[in-house]
Design a protein around this motif. Structure first.
Motif, PDB file in Angstrom:
ATOM      1  N   ARG A 131      49.163  32.094  31.341  1.00 24.23           N
ATOM      2  CA  ARG A 131      48.211  32.137  32.459  1.00 24.23           C
ATOM      3  C   ARG A 131      48.511  33.323  33.364  1.00 24.23           C
ATOM      4  NH1 ARG A 131      47.063  26.788  35.851  1.00 24.23           N
ATOM      5  NH2 ARG A 131      49.314  26.879  36.244  1.00 24.23           N
ATOM      6  N   PHE A 132      49.788  33.544  33.653  1.00 28.28           N
ATOM      7  CA  PHE A 132      50.163  34.697  34.476  1.00 28.28           C
ATOM      8  C   PHE A 132      49.726  36.001  33.809  1.00 28.28           C
ATOM      9  CE2 PHE A 132      53.139  38.136  35.400  1.00 28.28           C
ATOM     10  CZ  PHE A 132      53.068  38.190  36.787  1.00 28.28           C
ATOM     11  N   GLU A 133      49.969  36.114  32.493  1.00 29.20           N
ATOM     12  CA  GLU A 133      49.596  37.338  31.776  1.00 29.20           C
ATOM     13  C   GLU A 133      48.092  37.584  31.843  1.00 29.20           C
ATOM     14  OE1 GLU A 133      49.750  38.907  27.181  1.00 29.20           O
ATOM     15  OE2 GLU A 133      48.528  37.253  27.870  1.00 29.20           O
ATOM     16  N   GLN A 134      47.295  36.538  31.635  1.00 28.15           N
ATOM     17  CA  GLN A 134      45.848  36.699  31.634  1.00 28.15           C
ATOM     18  C   GLN A 134      45.318  37.154  32.992  1.00 28.15           C
ATOM     19  OE1 GLN A 134      43.371  36.086  28.832  1.00 28.15           O
ATOM     20  NE2 GLN A 134      45.352  36.867  28.217  1.00 28.15           N
ATOM     21  N   LYS A 135      45.959  36.691  34.070  1.00 28.57           N
ATOM     22  CA  LYS A 135      45.475  37.034  35.403  1.00 28.57           C
ATOM     23  C   LYS A 135      45.834  38.461  35.819  1.00 28.57           C
ATOM     24  CE  LYS A 135      44.944  32.424  37.322  1.00 28.57           C
ATOM     25  NZ  LYS A 135      45.195  31.519  38.461  1.00 28.57           N
TER      26      LYS A 135
END
Length: 333
Positions: A208-212
């Motif tokens: 999730r962090f990577e996608q954001k």
């Protein structure tokens, strides 16, 4: 092939969902969309230095959209990135293929080419057709497989702190041949765990962090996903080719089917299954004990050396060098 696939589905249904009861809080963990399989394949294609094919490939690369993370790499179609490597007399085309994106478009990025889907066959058809339409003789079975990433997305309870778990992994014992890698950016490094050697890589990170981090995803909501990637490098793949002498597509299909068992097996080999106790807890136990101050100090020093050492011999050398007495014990296992 179908009989083998059905057997693998039967054997691996138990890995899709489980729950852990911890301190009266229920940690929910499930395999996101029940997908375990291939995420990325790196192909290499040796291009003849003479002739028209090299010229045609350069034209295709020039027309592609630049890849944000590496300007030398071009996005040719969704799920296919490429760049030219090598000497002018021995040019090599490097291609990164995401089968799920190639088959399902950009919306498939979060997904994985699972062992119970026909995505890999769709990917092969699109890949071969793309190069055929360009008048270039590249086909999936004419390339060399340089790397394969096997993946699973674990969807966790919203309260579960993935960065804290990754920090625990970084401080946990692992097979000695594996080296811990770090990002230069401290914030990015806090959301990623990666260890590698010449044959394998194991990466665990906050999806999730990577996608954001991508502007196109700002404002979108993602579940609390921790991605686990087992990366097979050149040496491992060459050995597999020797043991399993078939065309690329058949070997990739076999890897995809075997991925649930292989990911679990290699994680146990690389990280081990022993109970882990943090150095903070060990030091607290020593300090709260009824030992004399001198004994406590010796035990704290011993704990520090043990935590820093790569193996027992280095630990013993450090301890003896410090002037401490050491009683050697030998054990099996």
């Amino acid at each position: 092939m179908n009989d083998r696939l059905h057997e693998m589905q039967r054997k691996n249904t138990h890995v899709t969902n489980y729950q852990i009861n911890r301190n009266a809080s229920l940690l929910e963990c499930s395999v996101f969309e029940n997908e375990i399989g291939i995420h990325t394949i790196e192909f290499h294609y040796g291009v003849p230095a003479q002739g028209n094919e090299l010229f045609l490939i350069w034209n295709v690369l020039k027309s592609g959209e630049r890849y944000p993370k590496r300007f030398s790499m071009a996005c040719l179609i969704p799920g296919l990135f490429a760049e030219m490597l090598g000497h002018e007399y021995y040019p090599v085309l490097k291609m990164l293929v995401n089968p799920r994106v190639m088959a399902n478009g950009r919306d498939g990025y979060l997904g994985i080419t699972s062992y119970d889907a026909d995505t890999l066959q769709q990917c092969r058809t699109i890949f071969d057709r793309f190069w055929q339409q360009k008048g270039i003789g590249i086909r999936m079975n004419t390339c060399t497989i340089a790397r394969v990433d096997l993946c699973v997305n674990l969807e966790l309870s919203e309260w579960f702190p993935i960065p804290q778990y990754l920090n625990l992994l970084k401080r946990s014992p692992r097979k000695k041949s594996f080296i811990l890698q770090h990002y230069d950016d401290a914030v990015m490094d806090g959301h990623q765990f990666k260890i590698v050697n010449q044959n394998w890589g194991l990466s665990v990170y906050d999806k999730r962090f990577e996608q954001k981090q991508y502007p196109v995803n700002q404002g979108k909501e993602y579940p609390n996903i921790m991605r686990v990637e087992l990366q097979l490098y050149h040496a491992t793949i060459r050995k597999m080719e020797k043991d399993f002498p078939v065309a690329n597509f058949e070997m990739l299909w076999e890897l995809m089917v075997q991925s649930p068992a292989l990911i679990g097996k290699k994680i146990r080999e690389i990280l081990g299954c022993e109970h882990y106790v943090s150095q903070e807890k060990i030091r607290a136990c020593i300090e709260q004990s009824s030992y004399q101050t001198k004994t406590k100090n010796q035990l704290l020093k011993m704990q520090k050396f043990l935590y820093q050492a790569d193996d027992f011999k280095q630990f013993a050398d450090q301890l003896c060098g410090s002037g401490q007495k050491l009683i050697y014990r030998s054990w099996s296992g």
